[in-house]
Design a protein around this motif. Structure first.
Motif, PDB file in Angstrom:
ATOM      1  N   LEU A 138     112.903 111.064 168.129  1.00 33.54           N
ATOM      2  CA  LEU A 138     112.964 112.329 168.358  1.00 33.54           C
ATOM      3  C   LEU A 138     112.749 113.272 167.155  1.00 33.54           C
ATOM      4  O   LEU A 138     113.146 113.156 166.088  1.00 33.54           O
ATOM      5  N   GLY A 139     111.729 114.068 167.426  1.00 36.42           N
ATOM      6  CA  GLY A 139     111.116 114.950 166.396  1.00 36.42           C
ATOM      7  C   GLY A 139     110.644 114.291 165.334  1.00 36.42           C
ATOM      8  O   GLY A 139     110.610 114.544 164.154  1.00 36.42           O
ATOM      9  N   GLY A 140     110.096 113.173 165.669  1.00 35.92           N
ATOM     10  CA  GLY A 140     109.428 112.265 164.518  1.00 35.92           C
ATOM     11  C   GLY A 140     110.165 111.362 163.794  1.00 35.92           C
ATOM     12  O   GLY A 140     109.989 110.585 162.835  1.00 35.92           O
ATOM     13  N   LYS A 141     111.587 111.440 164.118  1.00 33.43           N
ATOM     14  CA  LYS A 141     112.584 110.430 163.379  1.00 33.43           C
ATOM     15  C   LYS A 141     113.296 109.618 164.226  1.00 33.43           C
ATOM     16  O   LYS A 141     113.231 110.100 165.501  1.00 33.43           O
ATOM     17  N   THR A 142     113.683 108.549 163.690  1.00 31.75           N
ATOM     18  CA  THR A 142     114.500 107.611 164.866  1.00 31.75           C
ATOM     19  C   THR A 142     115.973 107.849 164.457  1.00 31.75           C
ATOM     20  O   THR A 142     116.733 107.644 163.599  1.00 31.75           O
ATOM     21  N   TYR A 143     116.402 107.982 165.584  1.00 24.66           N
ATOM     22  CA  TYR A 143     117.754 108.274 165.756  1.00 24.66           C
ATOM     23  C   TYR A 143     118.549 107.002 166.521  1.00 24.66           C
ATOM     24  O   TYR A 143     117.980 106.496 167.478  1.00 24.66           O
ATOM     25  N   THR A 165     119.864 110.132 158.723  1.00 25.82           N
ATOM     26  CA  THR A 165     119.308 111.675 159.243  1.00 25.82           C
ATOM     27  C   THR A 165     120.601 112.583 158.930  1.00 25.82           C
ATOM     28  O   THR A 165     120.593 113.744 159.289  1.00 25.82           O
ATOM     29  N   GLY A 166     121.599 112.032 158.385  1.00 27.97           N
ATOM     30  CA  GLY A 166     122.626 113.061 157.846  1.00 27.97           C
ATOM     31  C   GLY A 166     123.623 113.182 158.787  1.00 27.97           C
ATOM     32  O   GLY A 166     124.370 114.568 158.685  1.00 27.97           O
ATOM     33  N   LEU A 167     123.665 112.644 159.988  1.00 23.40           N
ATOM     34  CA  LEU A 167     124.661 112.742 160.935  1.00 23.40           C
ATOM     35  C   LEU A 167     125.824 111.908 160.884  1.00 23.40           C
ATOM     36  O   LEU A 167     125.612 110.837 160.982  1.00 23.40           O
ATOM     37  N   PHE A 168     127.127 112.566 160.394  1.00 18.12           N
ATOM     38  CA  PHE A 168     128.203 111.914 160.457  1.00 18.12           C
ATOM     39  C   PHE A 168     129.400 112.382 161.130  1.00 18.12           C
ATOM     40  O   PHE A 168     129.342 113.646 161.664  1.00 18.12           O
ATOM     41  N   GLY A 169     130.446 111.634 161.216  1.00 17.08           N
ATOM     42  CA  GLY A 169     131.628 111.905 162.178  1.00 17.08           C
ATOM     43  C   GLY A 169     131.122 112.437 163.613  1.00 17.08           C
ATOM     44  O   GLY A 169     130.734 111.626 164.041  1.00 17.08           O
ATOM     45  N   SER A 176     114.864 103.719 157.993  1.00 22.28           N
ATOM     46  CA  SER A 176     115.150 104.385 156.595  1.00 22.28           C
ATOM     47  C   SER A 176     113.801 105.178 156.352  1.00 22.28           C
ATOM     48  O   SER A 176     113.403 105.951 155.630  1.00 22.28           O
ATOM     49  N   ASP A 177     112.777 103.928 156.481  1.00 18.52           N
ATOM     50  CA  ASP A 177     111.405 103.982 155.806  1.00 18.52           C
ATOM     51  C   ASP A 177     110.747 105.181 156.563  1.00 18.52           C
ATOM     52  O   ASP A 177     110.076 105.929 156.136  1.00 18.52           O
ATOM     53  N   VAL A 178     111.037 105.141 158.100  1.00 19.74           N
ATOM     54  CA  VAL A 178     110.342 106.141 158.950  1.00 19.74           C
ATOM     55  C   VAL A 178     110.808 107.602 158.662  1.00 19.74           C
ATOM     56  O   VAL A 178     110.202 108.438 158.482  1.00 19.74           O
ATOM     57  N   ASN A 179     112.369 107.446 158.296  1.00 18.26           N
ATOM     58  CA  ASN A 179     112.917 108.921 158.545  1.00 18.26           C
ATOM     59  C   ASN A 179     112.820 109.504 157.118  1.00 18.26           C
ATOM     60  O   ASN A 179     112.923 110.753 156.966  1.00 18.26           O
ATOM     61  N   THR A 180     112.950 108.449 156.015  1.00 23.03           N
ATOM     62  CA  THR A 180     113.094 109.226 154.531  1.00 23.03           C
ATOM     63  C   THR A 180     111.684 108.860 153.710  1.00 23.03           C
ATOM     64  O   THR A 180     111.628 109.545 152.794  1.00 23.03           O
ATOM     65  N   ASN A 207     115.945  96.475 160.870  1.00 19.65           N
ATOM     66  CA  ASN A 207     115.729  97.583 161.685  1.00 19.65           C
ATOM     67  C   ASN A 207     116.468  98.887 160.903  1.00 19.65           C
ATOM     68  O   ASN A 207     115.945 100.026 160.836  1.00 19.65           O
ATOM     69  N   ALA A 208     117.687  98.687 160.122  1.00 17.49           N
ATOM     70  CA  ALA A 208     118.192  99.770 159.397  1.00 17.49           C
ATOM     71  C   ALA A 208     116.969 100.199 158.246  1.00 17.49           C
ATOM     72  O   ALA A 208     116.606 101.295 157.861  1.00 17.49           O
ATOM     73  N   ALA A 209     116.329  99.121 157.608  1.00 13.00           N
ATOM     74  CA  ALA A 209     115.601  99.377 156.555  1.00 13.00           C
ATOM     75  C   ALA A 209     113.982 100.023 157.175  1.00 13.00           C
ATOM     76  O   ALA A 209     113.631 101.146 156.627  1.00 13.00           O
ATOM     77  N   VAL A 210     113.822  99.753 158.350  1.00 13.46           N
ATOM     78  CA  VAL A 210     112.613 100.184 159.058  1.00 13.46           C
ATOM     79  C   VAL A 210     112.853 101.754 159.607  1.00 13.46           C
ATOM     80  O   VAL A 210     112.123 102.576 159.134  1.00 13.46           O
TER      81      VAL A 210
END
Length: 821
Positions: A219-224, A191-195, A568-572, A563-566
């Protein structure tokens, strides 16, 4: 020492006077081939030849031959139950496996601290150390350090009866764990959130935001990935350090060279301790009763060690449950989700919406330093359930008896004409039983009677050895052969051989070769623990504790990748969560590990020791070793999928889709951290070299270098079995007790290379660091008075000896010693 068949390092009285270290125990860090890590100012861990950790169950500490470990831990808490500086006589360290003779799981080595005999060292002595630390510490100001020691010994009946008493009182302010590096920087990479924008940040020295304390929020259709806020270590612990130690001994000489002694030791500890988590030890008590009979022919020892953890508590559980005590995870997640939705609808950017959501969800959160926070901390400190509180409440005992007979010496003393003088024969046996009072949280009895919380848990081991030695060709060749057998509860009998050879063409030149093997049986914690920690159940690896878990679990490493792959596929990738689960379910790996077996090592060592120059004032010692491990004991994290009704989902009665769906959701899995054995081939090798040169005028110079290398053929397992050892380390030293009249000095410089640290808390690289220690001394003969002005880490360059531990700065002190030297 020159003709020892294995590497032996020794600190004698002169070396201990020259060291700039504040105590004899700290001075061990400068011994060749030894690695010391510092979890606390009052707690250091000794290791040799790799695989170091904060609870080193592979290295044994003895005091006059008595093991001084804390029973439930299976390892000593530094020098908590050891001697004071006034009573220490010599320190002898054997790097490498010593299991064939000692059978105490000493597969990495052992240290034996010999104390002063009251017949030989009589009188009163007092020592006061006063110092300061935490200069230029960003987390706190300068704090005082004080240690007061007293020793008194008296011969009551000439050459028959004598006693001694020792007491030490230490106070100080512990080193602070203040490493806030994020160990989950990519938790929201898709989701591009770092730091600072990463809502799943996990600073090293902060608790309550670890992997088991995170949730996946849509949240907003993406998994955080979102973590609870957590608390810094310094918010949930008291860094004031206090140690009270006392011991007494009564010695009776039955005849010349035959002595019977009773010893009692007691210690009360308040400091920070570390094993799989960091702990605050509070009113932690250890005591030991020991009885020994020592003669040239027979040695017999029996002792009882008792442990009570007092009011100690787990810092990680404290951080987690402080958060949950004001708002459960479910309610916090609901508040976070609602606030995020409202913030984004109001036009806030995603990163700002996360910050707003956290602030809303954290409303009412207990703030460090407030009366409400302190009251809650005290409440949780007394709740013995790590799902709700943080208390560590363990009572345990260790009972040990051993005997050894020097058969060859017995025959020689009888002047037996038929016994060859070149032959040595030795035999010994020992028995040990651990007894734990089940507390319902940390330990449970797997085979209880009527009440599993009152029937004590016992764990026993019995072993013995025989050894034959030969002195051949005018003592130029010495050979020994040792055979040992050990039987441990829950395991079949195990055998260990040892073969050694020493070739001495002259008395000054000695070449040595040894082969030996060693078994390490699981410690109490490794075999029997049963505790929930951060919503992960840490379970002993014996079948009696974890039956059924290994067969139905999946490796956490594969679940994280799945879960990281899941995500990623949902978010991107534009997939639904169901589609992503189906697509990536092949990433899940069934747990192939199984129930604990003893750890086994085979070790070969070569060495050369020589006293060089015409006056033998140059001592050279070189060793090389190669170790091969089988069934290396380590931990694996594996999760069991469960259905909505709480039943285990197995591949025999359900499909992989259902299992994958369960493992993609936090609420449909049981999480375990299991002790097991590595399937990988584990080897390590290395060596060390040391030079000690006594120059004219009483100057003593030394230089040592140590090399250690891990050669591990991995099969991609998820085990935590960190080598945790720098490849290179070296020490330089120079000292003189009388450099000018009664003035003396000592200098020690140590450097070690960067190394990869793999612990239960965090993995990563420990930067290379160096230390300069220095001392100036002044001694008077009448009265017997000695001053030592010293400093460790003289330049005050803060460093970490391992990741997850404290930041260590300089300690500056003045020690004044009066009385017997």
């Amino acid at each position: 020492m020159l003709q020892s068949p294995v590497t032996v390092e020794k600190l004698n009285a002169r070396a201990l006077r020259l060291t700039p270290a504040p105590s004899f125990f700290d001075a061990i860090e400068h011994v060749k081939g030894v690695q010391v890590i510092t979890p606390s100012l009052g707690f250091k861990v000794i290791n040799a030849r790799g695989f170091s950790n904060t609870t080193n169950v592979r290295f044994v500490q003895l005091v006059d031959g008595l093991d001084n470990q804390a029973p439930h831990i299976g390892a000593p808490i530094g020098n908590a139950l050891g001697p004071s500086d006034l009573d220490i006589n010599t320190v002898e360290i054997v790097p490498g496996t010593a299991a064939a003779l000692y059978g105490l799981n000493a597969i990495n080595g052992l240290a034996n601290f010999t104390t002063k005999n009251p017949f030989s060292f009589e009188g009163l002595s007092v020592q006061q150390k006063t110092g300061l630390n935490h200069f230029n510490d960003q987390s706190t100001g300068v704090h005082p350090y004080s240690e007061t020691s007293l020793r008194y010994a008296k011969v009551l009946v000439a050459n028959k009866l004598a006693f001694k008493v020792n007491t030490t009182y230490l106070r100080g302010y512990d080193w602070i764990a203040d490493n806030y590096t994020d160990i989950n920087p990519s938790g929201n990479a898709t989701t591009g959130l770092f730091g600072d924008d990463n809502p799943a940040g996990d600073p090293v020295s902060s608790y309550g935001n670890e992997s088991s304390n995170r949730s996946n929020l849509i949240l907003g259709g993406k998994t955080y990935q979102v973590a609870r806020t957590g608390y810094r270590e310094k918010d949930v612990t008291d860094y004031h350090l206090q140690t009270i130690k006392t011991d007494g001994a009564l010695h009776y000489r039955l005849a010349n060279n035959t002595e019977l002694a009773y010893t009692y030791r007691f210690s009360s500890i308040d400091n920070v301790y570390q094993r799989s988590n960091r702990f605050r030890l509070a009113d932690y008590r250890l005591q030991q009763h020991g009885l020994s009979l020592i003669s040239p022919v027979v040695q017999v020892r029996a002792y009882l060690t008792r442990e009570n953890t007092g009011k100690s508590y787990n810092l990680r559980s404290m951080g987690e449950n402080l958060d949950r005590s004001y708002k459960t995870d479910a309610v916090w997640n609901q508040d976070y989700t609602a606030a995020w939705n409202a913030a984004t609808q109001a036009g806030q950017p995603v990163a700002q919406a996360h910050a707003t959501a956290r602030a809303v969800a954290d409303a009412g959160r207990l703030q460090p330093g407030t009366p409400e926070f302190k009251d809650r901390l005290r409440q949780l400190q007394d709740i013995n359930d790590w799902d709700r509180g943080a208390a560590l409440r363990v009572q345990s005992d260790l009972l040990h008896a051993e005997g050894q007979v020097n058969i060859g010496e017995a025959f020689r003393r009888q002047a037996s004409p038929n016994f060859p003088q070149w032959l040595d024969l030795l035999a010994g046996a020992d028995h040990r039983t651990y007894v734990v009072v089940p507390d319902g949280n940390y330990f449970r009895n797997p085979n209880p009677g009527k009440d599993p919380l009152t029937d004590n848990l016992t764990y026993s081991k019995t072993g013995g050895f025989v050894q034959a030695g030969a002195h051949l060709f005018a003592d130029k060749i010495r050979l020994t052969a040792t055979a040992r057998a050990d039987k441990n509860d829950y395991f079949s009998i195990r055998f260990n051989p040892r073969l050694t050879a020493v070739y001495s063409p002259t008395q000054r030149h000695n070449f040595r070769l040894s082969y030996q093997s060693g078994y390490r049986f699981p410690s109490l914690f490794e075999g029997f623990s049963n505790v929930n920690s951060g919503q992960v159940q840490r379970v002993g690896g014996l079948r009696v504790m974890s039956d059924g878990v290994f067969e139905n679990s999946y490796l956490r490493t594969s679940i994280d990748a799945f879960n990281a792959a899941v995500t990623s596929d949902v978010n991107t990738g534009g997939l639904t969560r169901t589609q992503a689960v189906v697509k990536n379910q092949g990433r899940l790996v069934k747990n192939a590990y199984t129930y604990l077996k003893p750890e086994f090592i085979k070790s070969v060592e070569l060495g050369y020791k020589a006293a060089l120059l015409s006056d033998a004032r140059l001592l050279l010692d070189i060793d090389f070793y190669y170790n091969s491990y089988r069934d290396f004991i380590a931990q694996v994290e594996a999760y069991v999928p469960i259905s909505s009704t709480g039943n285990i989902l197995t591949t025999t009665d359900t499909n992989l889709n259902a299992i994958a769906t369960a493992l993609s959701a936090r609420g449909s899995q049981s999480r375990y951290r299991l002790w097991t054995n590595s399937k990988s081939q584990v080897h390590n090798y290395g060596g060390s070299a040391g030079l000690h040169y006594e120059l004219a005028g009483g100057y003593l110079a030394g230089a040592t270098a140590t090399y250690a290398r891990l050669d591990r053929t991995t099969n991609g397992d998820g085990l935590e079995d960190g080598f945790n050892t720098p490849r290179w380390a070296y020490n330089l030293s120079l000292g003189n007790e009388k450099a000018y009249k009664n003035f003396g000095f000592g200098l020690n410089y140590r450097w070690q290379a960067r190394y990869y640290s793999q612990t239960f808390l965090v993995n990563g690289y420990v930067p290379a660091y160096s230390n300069l220690d220095a001392q100036l001394s002044y001694a008077l003969t009448t009265p017997s008075l000695r001053f030592k002005l010293g400093a460790t880490n003289l330049l005050n360059q803060y460093y970490y000896s391992f990741l997850g531990g404290p930041s260590i700065g300089g300690l500056y002190y003045l020690a004044v010693t009066w009385g017997m030297r």
